[in-house]
Design a protein around this motif. Sequence first.
Motif, PDB file in Angstrom:
ATOM      1  N   PRO A   1       0.823  -1.220   0.000  1.00 12.52           N
ATOM      2  CA  PRO A   1       0.000   0.000   0.000  1.00 12.52           C
ATOM      3  C   PRO A   1       0.856   1.270   0.000  1.00 12.52           C
ATOM      4  O   PRO A   1       1.880   1.342   0.680  1.00 12.52           O
TER       5      PRO A   1
ATOM      6  N   GLU B   1      -0.195  -0.725  -4.592  1.00 12.70           N
ATOM      7  CA  GLU B   1      -1.618  -0.428  -4.413  1.00 12.70           C
ATOM      8  C   GLU B   1      -1.772   0.986  -3.854  1.00 12.70           C
ATOM      9  O   GLU B   1      -1.365   1.267  -2.721  1.00 12.70           O
TER      10      GLU B   1
ATOM     11  N   VAL C   1      -3.732   3.322  -2.039  1.00 11.61           N
ATOM     12  CA  VAL C   1      -4.886   3.264  -1.144  1.00 11.61           C
ATOM     13  C   VAL C   1      -5.484   4.640  -0.906  1.00 11.61           C
ATOM     14  O   VAL C   1      -6.625   4.763  -0.442  1.00 11.61           O
TER      15      VAL C   1
ATOM     16  N   PHE D   1      -4.242   3.898   7.300  1.00 12.07           N
ATOM     17  CA  PHE D   1      -3.298   3.109   6.501  1.00 12.07           C
ATOM     18  C   PHE D   1      -1.903   3.154   7.121  1.00 12.07           C
ATOM     19  O   PHE D   1      -0.964   3.713   6.553  1.00 12.07           O
TER      20      PHE D   1
ATOM     21  N   ALA E   1       1.130   1.961   5.016  1.00 13.48           N
ATOM     22  CA  ALA E   1       1.353   2.559   3.696  1.00 13.48           C
ATOM     23  C   ALA E   1       2.598   3.450   3.697  1.00 13.48           C
ATOM     24  O   ALA E   1       2.905   4.130   4.679  1.00 13.48           O
TER      25      ALA E   1
END
Length: 323
Positions: free
Chosen positions: A203, A221, A223, A249, A252
């Motif tokens: 992420p 990814e 996010v 997150f 991330a």
Amino acid sequence: MPAIIRRIARILCLCLCALLCGCAAAPAPSPAPTEEQGLLLSASFYPAYLAALQVAGGVPGVRVTTFLQPQGGYLEHYRLSVLDWERAQRAGVLLLMGGGLEDFLPVFLGEESSPVLVAGENIQRIPGRVLDPDEDTEPAHNPYIWLSPQRWAETVHGIAAGMAQIDPERAAAYIANNDVAQHRLEAASARLAEAMAPYQGRPVVVMHPALAYLAQEAGLEVVLTLERDPSLRPSAEDLAEFTALIEPFPDAVLLMERDAPLALQALSAHVALCETLCVGIRDGDASAWERALDGNIAALVSALHAAQEHGSAAPALGPFAPE
């Protein structure tokens, strides 16, 4: 097949590709300058300048420059000055990125002077970008395509095809430069894929629109995407809002421009500072794009490795392993 026939066939094929995947050339009532006069290929922003160098750099009788002045912030907010206009009028060919990056593009498409080449006009862009959620505006496509090696290769190819149409006397030189560029871009794309292989699906939070393309091609990814004007320092209210948005997150990695304010860099322990190539030195160095990508790969690997090591076992590292 004789060599001259093969060369003509390649020129015709490249010109066809310009219509299908890369550039759109506005019709020009007057031809490009001749070999004796020389040709001034003038690009808009720095990415267009780098693409022009990869196609026309070193071609006899062609000089590559820009007609816009460097600026910070979102490029699509740029407003033409009188000096910009005067520079554009002196160009033999104008090169713009298109896709919504140059808000002033229709002005030049309506002119009847120099040919206008729009780089990557038909290249697929990331949709759904909202510049100001507080305004009732339609989501736009992200025009910052140049950090994607695949899209960049299509852009360069399209420019070569467009220049071969506009300036057929030098078509063979543009094609030869494009062949070299495509080989190098393919190798660059392979380096990115190899370095990112251990981190697929990790992420990330994107804090600059250009980095969305880098993240996508790296197999990460996205996010969360945070839109902010890079030319403005974030206020305390902005930082509080960003912190709240990022909080869900924790694993991330934050992707932001290399010169992002320290207050933004402090939002997370895992930040990848990347080169966006929105601005740069116009020094004729066509290799600047490759150096930027390799630097971005190193920044991604360092931040992703640190984040993954903090959360779980670290992956095996490739050639861009952090020190």
